[in-house]
Design a protein around this motif. Structure first.
Motif, PDB file in Angstrom:
ATOM      1  N   PRO A 193      53.958  30.404  31.168  1.00  0.00           N
ATOM      2  CA  PRO A 193      54.816  29.246  30.863  1.00  0.00           C
ATOM      3  C   PRO A 193      54.390  28.464  29.628  1.00  0.00           C
ATOM      4  CG  PRO A 193      54.391  29.349  33.210  1.00  0.00           C
ATOM      5  CD  PRO A 193      53.514  30.390  32.581  1.00  0.00           C
ATOM      6  N   ASP A 194      53.130  28.569  29.211  1.00  0.00           N
ATOM      7  CA  ASP A 194      52.698  27.849  28.001  1.00  0.00           C
ATOM      8  C   ASP A 194      53.192  28.516  26.719  1.00  0.00           C
ATOM      9  OD1 ASP A 194      51.090  30.102  27.733  1.00  0.00           O
ATOM     10  OD2 ASP A 194      49.199  29.052  28.086  1.00  0.00           O
ATOM     11  N   GLY A 195      53.880  29.663  26.859  1.00  0.00           N
ATOM     12  CA  GLY A 195      54.447  30.338  25.696  1.00  0.00           C
ATOM     13  C   GLY A 195      53.520  31.333  25.037  1.00  0.00           C
ATOM     14  N   GLU A 196      52.260  31.345  25.415  1.00  0.00           N
ATOM     15  CA  GLU A 196      51.313  32.289  24.837  1.00  0.00           C
ATOM     16  C   GLU A 196      51.373  33.630  25.568  1.00  0.00           C
ATOM     17  OE1 GLU A 196      47.355  31.076  24.175  1.00  0.00           O
ATOM     18  OE2 GLU A 196      47.882  29.034  23.549  1.00  0.00           O
ATOM     19  N   THR A 197      51.144  34.711  24.816  1.00  0.00           N
ATOM     20  CA  THR A 197      51.120  36.055  25.387  1.00  0.00           C
ATOM     21  C   THR A 197      49.689  36.563  25.420  1.00  0.00           C
ATOM     22  OG1 THR A 197      53.361  36.552  24.642  1.00  0.00           O
ATOM     23  CG2 THR A 197      51.937  38.418  25.160  1.00  0.00           C
ATOM     24  N   ARG A 198      49.265  36.975  26.604  1.00  0.00           N
ATOM     25  CA  ARG A 198      47.932  37.557  26.762  1.00  0.00           C
ATOM     26  C   ARG A 198      48.064  39.070  26.834  1.00  0.00           C
ATOM     27  NH1 ARG A 198      48.930  32.119  28.234  1.00  0.00           N
ATOM     28  NH2 ARG A 198      46.942  30.998  28.190  1.00  0.00           N
ATOM     29  N   LYS A 199      47.051  39.761  26.334  1.00  0.00           N
ATOM     30  CA  LYS A 199      47.035  41.220  26.311  1.00  0.00           C
ATOM     31  C   LYS A 199      45.820  41.706  27.088  1.00  0.00           C
ATOM     32  CE  LYS A 199      46.872  45.083  22.991  1.00  0.00           C
ATOM     33  NZ  LYS A 199      46.865  45.427  21.549  1.00  0.00           N
ATOM     34  N   PHE A 200      46.064  42.557  28.090  1.00  0.00           N
ATOM     35  CA  PHE A 200      44.987  43.075  28.916  1.00  0.00           C
ATOM     36  C   PHE A 200      45.045  44.598  28.930  1.00  0.00           C
ATOM     37  CE2 PHE A 200      46.282  39.017  30.928  1.00  0.00           C
ATOM     38  CZ  PHE A 200      45.113  38.291  30.733  1.00  0.00           C
ATOM     39  N   ASP A 201      43.937  45.225  28.602  1.00  0.00           N
ATOM     40  CA  ASP A 201      43.799  46.666  28.752  1.00  0.00           C
ATOM     41  C   ASP A 201      43.284  46.905  30.176  1.00  0.00           C
ATOM     42  OD1 ASP A 201      42.895  49.306  28.862  1.00  0.00           O
ATOM     43  OD2 ASP A 201      42.335  49.333  26.750  1.00  0.00           O
ATOM     44  N   LEU A 202      44.167  47.409  31.043  1.00  0.00           N
ATOM     45  CA  LEU A 202      43.792  47.521  32.451  1.00  0.00           C
ATOM     46  C   LEU A 202      42.864  48.691  32.724  1.00  0.00           C
ATOM     47  CD1 LEU A 202      47.076  46.489  34.278  1.00  0.00           C
ATOM     48  CD2 LEU A 202      45.223  45.081  33.374  1.00  0.00           C
ATOM     49  N   ASP A 203      42.614  49.515  31.717  1.00  0.00           N
ATOM     50  CA  ASP A 203      41.554  50.523  31.830  1.00  0.00           C
ATOM     51  C   ASP A 203      40.205  49.930  31.456  1.00  0.00           C
ATOM     52  OD1 ASP A 203      43.025  52.733  32.705  1.00  0.00           O
ATOM     53  OD2 ASP A 203      43.603  53.287  30.664  1.00  0.00           O
ATOM     54  N   ALA A 204      40.159  49.153  30.374  1.00  0.00           N
ATOM     55  CA  ALA A 204      38.887  48.719  29.792  1.00  0.00           C
ATOM     56  C   ALA A 204      38.451  47.319  30.214  1.00  0.00           C
ATOM     57  CB  ALA A 204      38.955  48.786  28.264  1.00  0.00           C
ATOM     58  N   ASP A 205      39.410  46.401  30.461  1.00  0.00           N
ATOM     59  CA  ASP A 205      38.992  45.017  30.739  1.00  0.00           C
ATOM     60  C   ASP A 205      39.785  44.419  31.896  1.00  0.00           C
ATOM     61  OD1 ASP A 205      41.429  44.712  29.518  1.00  0.00           O
ATOM     62  OD2 ASP A 205      40.751  43.323  27.968  1.00  0.00           O
ATOM     63  N   ARG A 206      39.779  45.175  33.001  1.00  0.00           N
ATOM     64  CA  ARG A 206      40.500  44.695  34.181  1.00  0.00           C
ATOM     65  C   ARG A 206      39.896  43.405  34.719  1.00  0.00           C
ATOM     66  NH1 ARG A 206      41.087  48.992  38.808  1.00  0.00           N
ATOM     67  NH2 ARG A 206      41.242  50.278  36.932  1.00  0.00           N
ATOM     68  N   GLU A 207      38.585  43.226  34.559  1.00  0.00           N
ATOM     69  CA  GLU A 207      37.947  42.002  35.061  1.00  0.00           C
ATOM     70  C   GLU A 207      38.505  40.770  34.360  1.00  0.00           C
ATOM     71  OE1 GLU A 207      33.741  42.236  34.925  1.00  0.00           O
ATOM     72  OE2 GLU A 207      33.610  43.886  36.375  1.00  0.00           O
ATOM     73  N   ARG A 208      38.785  40.887  33.079  1.00  0.00           N
ATOM     74  CA  ARG A 208      39.364  39.745  32.358  1.00  0.00           C
ATOM     75  C   ARG A 208      40.756  39.422  32.893  1.00  0.00           C
ATOM     76  NH1 ARG A 208      42.019  38.623  27.422  1.00  0.00           N
ATOM     77  NH2 ARG A 208      42.317  40.843  27.006  1.00  0.00           N
ATOM     78  N   ALA A 209      41.515  40.452  33.205  1.00  0.00           N
ATOM     79  CA  ALA A 209      42.831  40.238  33.794  1.00  0.00           C
ATOM     80  C   ALA A 209      42.697  39.581  35.167  1.00  0.00           C
ATOM     81  CB  ALA A 209      43.583  41.559  33.908  1.00  0.00           C
ATOM     82  N   GLU A 210      41.752  40.048  35.971  1.00  0.00           N
ATOM     83  CA  GLU A 210      41.525  39.443  37.288  1.00  0.00           C
ATOM     84  C   GLU A 210      41.223  37.957  37.161  1.00  0.00           C
ATOM     85  OE1 GLU A 210      39.617  43.093  39.913  1.00  0.00           O
ATOM     86  OE2 GLU A 210      38.302  41.765  38.775  1.00  0.00           O
ATOM     87  N   SER A 211      40.370  37.610  36.217  1.00  0.00           N
ATOM     88  CA  SER A 211      39.992  36.214  36.026  1.00  0.00           C
ATOM     89  C   SER A 211      41.198  35.369  35.626  1.00  0.00           C
ATOM     90  CB  SER A 211      38.897  36.124  34.965  1.00  0.00           C
ATOM     91  OG  SER A 211      38.548  34.783  34.711  1.00  0.00           O
ATOM     92  N   TRP A 212      42.010  35.911  34.716  1.00  0.00           N
ATOM     93  CA  TRP A 212      43.177  35.143  34.259  1.00  0.00           C
ATOM     94  C   TRP A 212      44.179  34.948  35.389  1.00  0.00           C
ATOM     95  CZ3 TRP A 212      48.410  35.300  33.885  1.00  0.00           C
ATOM     96  CH2 TRP A 212      48.992  34.315  33.074  1.00  0.00           C
ATOM     97  N   PHE A 213      44.485  36.005  36.132  1.00  0.00           N
ATOM     98  CA  PHE A 213      45.437  35.888  37.240  1.00  0.00           C
ATOM     99  C   PHE A 213      44.893  34.982  38.340  1.00  0.00           C
ATOM    100  CE2 PHE A 213      47.336  39.924  35.587  1.00  0.00           C
ATOM    101  CZ  PHE A 213      48.637  39.467  35.459  1.00  0.00           C
ATOM    102  N   SER A 214      43.597  35.025  38.578  1.00  0.00           N
ATOM    103  CA  SER A 214      43.002  34.138  39.582  1.00  0.00           C
ATOM    104  C   SER A 214      43.202  32.683  39.200  1.00  0.00           C
ATOM    105  CB  SER A 214      41.511  34.441  39.736  1.00  0.00           C
ATOM    106  OG  SER A 214      41.297  35.730  40.263  1.00  0.00           O
ATOM    107  N   ASP A 215      42.999  32.362  37.929  1.00  0.00           N
ATOM    108  CA  ASP A 215      43.221  30.990  37.469  1.00  0.00           C
ATOM    109  C   ASP A 215      44.691  30.612  37.574  1.00  0.00           C
ATOM    110  OD1 ASP A 215      40.556  30.689  36.889  1.00  0.00           O
ATOM    111  OD2 ASP A 215      40.770  31.115  34.746  1.00  0.00           O
TER     112      ASP A 215
END
Length: 258
Positions: free
Chosen positions: A74-96
Motif C-alpha cells: 500500500p505504500d506504493g513501493e515494490t519489493r523484489k524477493f528471490d524465493l530461491d536465494a533470499d526466502r528469509e528476507r521475504a519471510e521477515s517482510w511478510f511477517s511485518d
C-alpha cells in the motif's frame, strides 16, 4: 470449438495469480507452480484470504523461471524477493506486513492446494460471464480474480463444468490430458470481496445462491451438490497423463467414461 482459454496458477497461496501459456501437470496431479509457496504461522496454520482480507492490499507478480516475487504494498513501493536465494528476507517482510511470525514454505511436487488428493479447478468463460452479470459491481475479470480457477474453458455453455460430477458423469480431455470431475467447489468468503480493495458486496452470498438455483443446468446432477453456494469443479488428472503439458488453445473434448 471448445478450447483451453486461460491457464492460471497462484504461486504464493492467497496472493495474486499469473497466467501461463504452458504448464506441466505435476506427478502429484496439480499444475506446476500452483500454490508452490505458502505462508504459515507458528501453529502451522496457513495464511490466506479466508483468514485475512489484508491479502487484498498487496499486488504481486511472480516469474516461474527465476522464482522472483514482486510485491507492491500500500505504500506504493515494490519489493523484489528471490524465493530461491533470499526466502528469509521475504519471510521477515511478510511477517511485518501481516503482524505475525510467518514462515514461507515450498512444495514443488504438489503445492499447498486445499484438497491435496485432488487436482486443478475448472470453470468456463461463459460461467464467469454469467456470474459477473449477477452483480453490478463485478466484471468478468473481477469474477476470474474472485473465483481463482486454474483452468478456464471457452466455447462452451455457462456451467458446462457442472456435468462432470455425480453419477455416470463423463470426463473431458484438454489436449492429451484427461480430467475427471471429483467435487463441486463450495465457496468461502473470498469471492464476495473486491480483489483490489477487499470491500465486500453486500448480500453477496444470498444473491449468488438465488441466481445459482435459478440457472442451475438441467444436465447437472443435483445430488452431487451439497448446496448452491458452489461454483467450478475440482478435478483429478489420471495417473498416466501426469507429467504432460497443458497449453493455451488446446482443444477440449467430452469423453464418456466406461
Amino acid at each position: 470449438m471448445a478450447r483451453l482459454e486461460r491457464l492460471t496458477v497462484y504461486p504464493v497461496k492467497g496472493l495474486d495469480g499469473i497466467d501461463l501459456e504452458r504448464a506441466d501437470v505435476l506427478e502429484g496431479g496439480t499444475v506446476a507452480h500452483d500454490r508452490e509457496f505458502a505462508l504459515f504461522d507458528e501453529e502451522g496454520d496457513v495464511l490466506n484470504g479466508k483468514r485475512t482480507d489484508r491479502v487484498h492490499a498487496l499486488d504481486t507478480d511472480f516469474d516461474p523461471e527465476t522464482s522472483v516475487l514482486l510485491v507492491e504494498a500500500p505504500d506504493g513501493e515494490t519489493r523484489k524477493f528471490d524465493l530461491d536465494a533470499d526466502r528469509e528476507r521475504a519471510e521477515s517482510w511478510f511477517s511485518d506486513f501481516f503482524d505475525e511470525d510467518l514462515s514461507l514454505e515450498r512444495d514443488a511436487s504438489l503445492g499447498f492446494v486445499d484438497r491435496r488428493e485432488m487436482g486443478p479447478s475448472v470453470v468456463s468463460t461463459a460461467t464467469l460471464e454469467t456470474v459477473a452479470s449477477w452483480f453490478d459491481e463485478m466484471t468478468i475479470e473481477g469474477a476470474r480474480r474472485r473465483l481463482r480457477a486454474n483452468i478456464e474453458v471457452d466455447g462452451v455453455d455457462p456451467f458446462w463444468e457442472d456435468r462432470f460430477v455425480g453419477e455416470n458423469a463423463p470426463a473431458f480431455e484438454i489436449g492429451d490430458v484427461r480430467f475427471e470431475g471429483v467435487t463441486p467447489c463450495g465457496r468461502c468468503v473470498v469471492p464476495q470481496r473486491d480483489p483490489d480493495t477487499g470491500e465486500p458486496i453486500e448480500g453477496f452470498q444470498e444473491q449468488f445462491v438465488r441466481k445459482r438455483e435459478e440457472t442451475f443446468p438441467d444436465w447437472a446432477d443435483t445430488d452431487a451438490f451439497d448446496h448452491y453456494y458452489s461454483l467450478m469443479v475440482i478435478t483429478r488428472v489420471r495417473d498416466r497423463d501426469r507429467g504432460t503439458p497443458l497449453r493455451v488453445d488446446d482443444p477440449v473434448e467430452i469423453v464418456e467414461t466406461q
